[in-house]
Design a protein around this motif. Structure first.
Motif, PDB file in Angstrom:
ATOM      1  N   VAL A 117       0.831  -1.205   0.000  1.00 43.01           N
ATOM      2  CA  VAL A 117       0.000   0.000   0.000  1.00 43.01           C
ATOM      3  C   VAL A 117       0.865   1.255   0.000  1.00 43.01           C
ATOM      4  N   ALA A 118       1.836   1.296   0.898  1.00 45.10           N
ATOM      5  CA  ALA A 118       2.689   2.476   0.988  1.00 45.10           C
ATOM      6  C   ALA A 118       3.446   2.716  -0.313  1.00 45.10           C
ATOM      7  N   GLY A 119       3.911   1.636  -0.937  1.00 48.42           N
ATOM      8  CA  GLY A 119       4.626   1.781  -2.198  1.00 48.42           C
ATOM      9  C   GLY A 119       3.748   2.343  -3.296  1.00 48.42           C
ATOM     10  N   GLY A 120       2.500   1.889  -3.354  1.00 46.79           N
ATOM     11  CA  GLY A 120       1.584   2.415  -4.348  1.00 46.79           C
ATOM     12  C   GLY A 120       1.289   3.889  -4.135  1.00 46.79           C
ATOM     13  N   LEU A 121       1.110   4.279  -2.883  1.00 53.57           N
ATOM     14  CA  LEU A 121       0.850   5.688  -2.578  1.00 53.57           C
ATOM     15  C   LEU A 121       2.068   6.548  -2.882  1.00 53.57           C
ATOM     16  N   GLU A 122       3.244   6.079  -2.512  1.00 56.46           N
ATOM     17  CA  GLU A 122       4.471   6.831  -2.784  1.00 56.46           C
ATOM     18  C   GLU A 122       4.676   7.020  -4.284  1.00 56.46           C
ATOM     19  N   SER A 123       4.396   5.972  -5.061  1.00 57.99           N
ATOM     20  CA  SER A 123       4.555   6.059  -6.513  1.00 57.99           C
ATOM     21  C   SER A 123       3.602   7.087  -7.111  1.00 57.99           C
ATOM     22  N   ALA A 124       2.342   7.072  -6.650  1.00 60.19           N
ATOM     23  CA  ALA A 124       1.358   8.030  -7.163  1.00 60.19           C
ATOM     24  C   ALA A 124       1.751   9.457  -6.815  1.00 60.19           C
ATOM     25  N   ILE A 125       2.219   9.668  -5.589  1.00 60.91           N
ATOM     26  CA  ILE A 125       2.629  11.011  -5.176  1.00 60.91           C
ATOM     27  C   ILE A 125       3.808  11.490  -6.008  1.00 60.91           C
ATOM     28  N   ALA A 126       4.755  10.600  -6.282  1.00 63.74           N
ATOM     29  CA  ALA A 126       5.902  10.961  -7.106  1.00 63.74           C
ATOM     30  C   ALA A 126       5.472  11.315  -8.525  1.00 63.74           C
ATOM     31  N   ASP A 127       4.447  10.622  -9.037  1.00 65.27           N
ATOM     32  CA  ASP A 127       4.003  10.836 -10.415  1.00 65.27           C
ATOM     33  C   ASP A 127       3.171  12.091 -10.582  1.00 65.27           C
ATOM     34  N   ARG A 150       0.001  -0.574  11.140  1.00 60.39           N
ATOM     35  CA  ARG A 150       1.321  -0.497  10.512  1.00 60.39           C
ATOM     36  C   ARG A 150       1.440   0.761   9.651  1.00 60.39           C
ATOM     37  N   LEU A 151       0.408   1.051   8.881  1.00 65.26           N
ATOM     38  CA  LEU A 151       0.469   2.191   7.971  1.00 65.26           C
ATOM     39  C   LEU A 151       0.441   3.526   8.693  1.00 65.26           C
ATOM     40  N   SER A 152      -0.193   3.573   9.859  1.00 65.75           N
ATOM     41  CA  SER A 152      -0.379   4.859  10.540  1.00 65.75           C
ATOM     42  C   SER A 152       0.944   5.532  10.887  1.00 65.75           C
ATOM     43  N   GLY A 153       1.981   4.742  11.065  1.00 64.83           N
ATOM     44  CA  GLY A 153       3.289   5.306  11.385  1.00 64.83           C
ATOM     45  C   GLY A 153       4.239   5.366  10.212  1.00 64.83           C
ATOM     46  N   TRP A 154       3.738   5.039   9.023  1.00 62.08           N
ATOM     47  CA  TRP A 154       4.618   4.988   7.847  1.00 62.08           C
ATOM     48  C   TRP A 154       5.069   6.399   7.463  1.00 62.08           C
ATOM     49  N   ASP A 155       6.325   6.520   7.126  1.00 65.75           N
ATOM     50  CA  ASP A 155       6.899   7.823   6.804  1.00 65.75           C
ATOM     51  C   ASP A 155       6.703   8.132   5.323  1.00 65.75           C
ATOM     52  N   LEU A 156       5.585   8.788   5.024  1.00 69.40           N
ATOM     53  CA  LEU A 156       5.347   9.283   3.671  1.00 69.40           C
ATOM     54  C   LEU A 156       4.531  10.571   3.787  1.00 69.40           C
ATOM     55  N   PRO A 157       4.441  11.356   2.718  1.00 70.96           N
ATOM     56  CA  PRO A 157       3.723  12.634   2.801  1.00 70.96           C
ATOM     57  C   PRO A 157       2.199  12.431   2.823  1.00 70.96           C
ATOM     58  N   TRP A 158       1.701  12.068   3.987  1.00 63.22           N
ATOM     59  CA  TRP A 158       0.279  11.758   4.120  1.00 63.22           C
ATOM     60  C   TRP A 158      -0.616  12.947   3.786  1.00 63.22           C
ATOM     61  N   GLU A 159      -0.088  14.151   3.904  1.00 61.16           N
ATOM     62  CA  GLU A 159      -0.915  15.315   3.563  1.00 61.16           C
ATOM     63  C   GLU A 159      -1.291  15.336   2.084  1.00 61.16           C
ATOM     64  N   CYS A 160      -0.628  14.497   1.294  1.00 56.01           N
ATOM     65  CA  CYS A 160      -0.931  14.394  -0.136  1.00 56.01           C
ATOM     66  C   CYS A 160      -1.873  13.228  -0.453  1.00 56.01           C
ATOM     67  N   VAL A 161      -2.376  12.545   0.581  1.00 60.10           N
ATOM     68  CA  VAL A 161      -3.192  11.342   0.387  1.00 60.10           C
ATOM     69  C   VAL A 161      -4.645  11.601   0.768  1.00 60.10           C
ATOM     70  N   GLY A 162      -5.546  11.207  -0.108  1.00 60.11           N
ATOM     71  CA  GLY A 162      -6.973  11.195   0.201  1.00 60.11           C
ATOM     72  C   GLY A 162      -7.391   9.770   0.519  1.00 60.11           C
ATOM     73  N   VAL A 163      -8.052   9.575   1.653  1.00 58.09           N
ATOM     74  CA  VAL A 163      -8.478   8.246   2.086  1.00 58.09           C
ATOM     75  C   VAL A 163     -10.002   8.173   2.014  1.00 58.09           C
ATOM     76  N   GLY A 164     -10.504   7.214   1.269  1.00 63.67           N
ATOM     77  CA  GLY A 164     -11.946   7.000   1.168  1.00 63.67           C
ATOM     78  C   GLY A 164     -12.299   5.574   1.536  1.00 63.67           C
ATOM     79  N   LEU A 165     -13.584   5.295   1.572  1.00 67.81           N
ATOM     80  CA  LEU A 165     -14.086   3.986   1.953  1.00 67.81           C
ATOM     81  C   LEU A 165     -14.598   3.232   0.734  1.00 67.81           C
ATOM     82  N   VAL A 166     -14.366   1.931   0.733  1.00 70.60           N
ATOM     83  CA  VAL A 166     -14.931   1.074  -0.314  1.00 70.60           C
ATOM     84  C   VAL A 166     -16.439   0.939  -0.120  1.00 70.60           C
ATOM     85  N   ASP A 167     -16.874   0.885   1.137  1.00 70.26           N
ATOM     86  CA  ASP A 167     -18.298   0.806   1.437  1.00 70.26           C
ATOM     87  C   ASP A 167     -18.521   1.240   2.876  1.00 70.26           C
ATOM     88  N   GLU A 168     -19.790   1.449   3.208  1.00 72.41           N
ATOM     89  CA  GLU A 168     -20.127   1.864   4.555  1.00 72.41           C
ATOM     90  C   GLU A 168     -21.513   1.381   4.945  1.00 72.41           C
TER      91      GLU A 168
END
Length: 236
Positions: free
Chosen positions: A22-32, A52-70
């Motif tokens: 997950v982190a790798g995919g997000l980092e790649s998108a942010i770089a692109d 695990r992800l909550s402490g991952w060192d990446l620019p989270w301010e550039c990430v939008g988090v949504g839900l698959v369902d609710e």
């Protein structure tokens, strides 16, 4: 082309791999393109991954988090997916990410479709990373077998991103039968997808789903359409 199935000896090893995925995919998108969109499922399985992800060192301010369902329940309800994401993922470093809620103040999910479609469409065109699960009945997202609204959710007439589901009489939905969900196109257009499965029973369900009609085991729709963009991670 077929999806990838990665087997791990322990759940900890599977979760460590999933976090890197997950982190790798997000980092790649942010770089692109300077930002990334992550759509995630709820339920019991993703919690340790969120930790695990909550402490991952990446620019989270550039990430939008949504839900698959609710589920259409209050935010303080035990079965609220938004609550799980807020308390297990959007803490620590990941607290800088932006959340796109799916639950609204509308009485029924059907009444929120137009509003949530407008909110989610820009983030699912396509999503960069999507995390899926699979129930013992072969559902994923809130695509429950033969549920009311399922066919329109899998193939929305105008390509909508959000659909309402009435899962009354669908055992896999339990008592929370009123749902909003991402549609077939919103899920299956994702650049990268991960499905996290634990236990031998889930392997049996997966095998049956791959030989079933998607209306009977709707997870097959996601698997078929995502193809090699889907990685299924399994551990005992």
């Amino acid at each position: 082309m077929k999806h990838e199935l990665s087997r791990f000896e322990t759940r900890d090893a599977a979760l460590d791999f999933a976090a890197k995925f997950v982190a790798g995919g997000l980092e790649s998108a942010i770089a692109d393109r300077g930002r990334a969109d992550f759509m995630t499922s709820g339920g019991s399985t993703p919690g340790p991954l969120f930790d695990r992800l909550s402490g991952w060192d990446l620019p989270w301010e550039c990430v939008g988090v949504g839900l698959v369902d609710e589920r259409w329940v209050p935010l303080d309800h035990d079965f609220s997916n938004e609550s799980l994401v807020r308390t297990r993922l959007l803490t620590g470093k990941a607290g800088a990410a932006g959340l796109i809620p799916m639950k609204t103040a509308a009485d029924l999910p059907q009444d929120a479709v137009t509003d949530r479609n407008a909110a989610y469409e820009p983030h699912c065109a396509p999503a960069d990373v999507i995390l899926l699960g699979m129930g013992g009945d072969g559902h994923t997202a809130s695509w429950f077998p033969r549920s009311r609204g399922l066919e329109a959710a899998l193939a929305p007439p105008n390509g909508e991103t959000i659909a309402a589901i009435d899962a009354t009489n669908c055992p896999g939905a339990g008592s929370n039968t009123q749902r909003l969900t991402l549609t077939g196109p919103a899920v299956t257009s994702a650049r990268m997808a991960l499905m996290l499965l634990f236990g031998n029973e889930k392997l049996d369900v997966l095998e049956r789903a791959l030989a079933s009609d998607p209306l009977d085991m709707p997870v097959r729709h996601a698997i078929d359409k995502l193809g090699p963009r889907l990685t299924i991670i399994w551990a005992p």
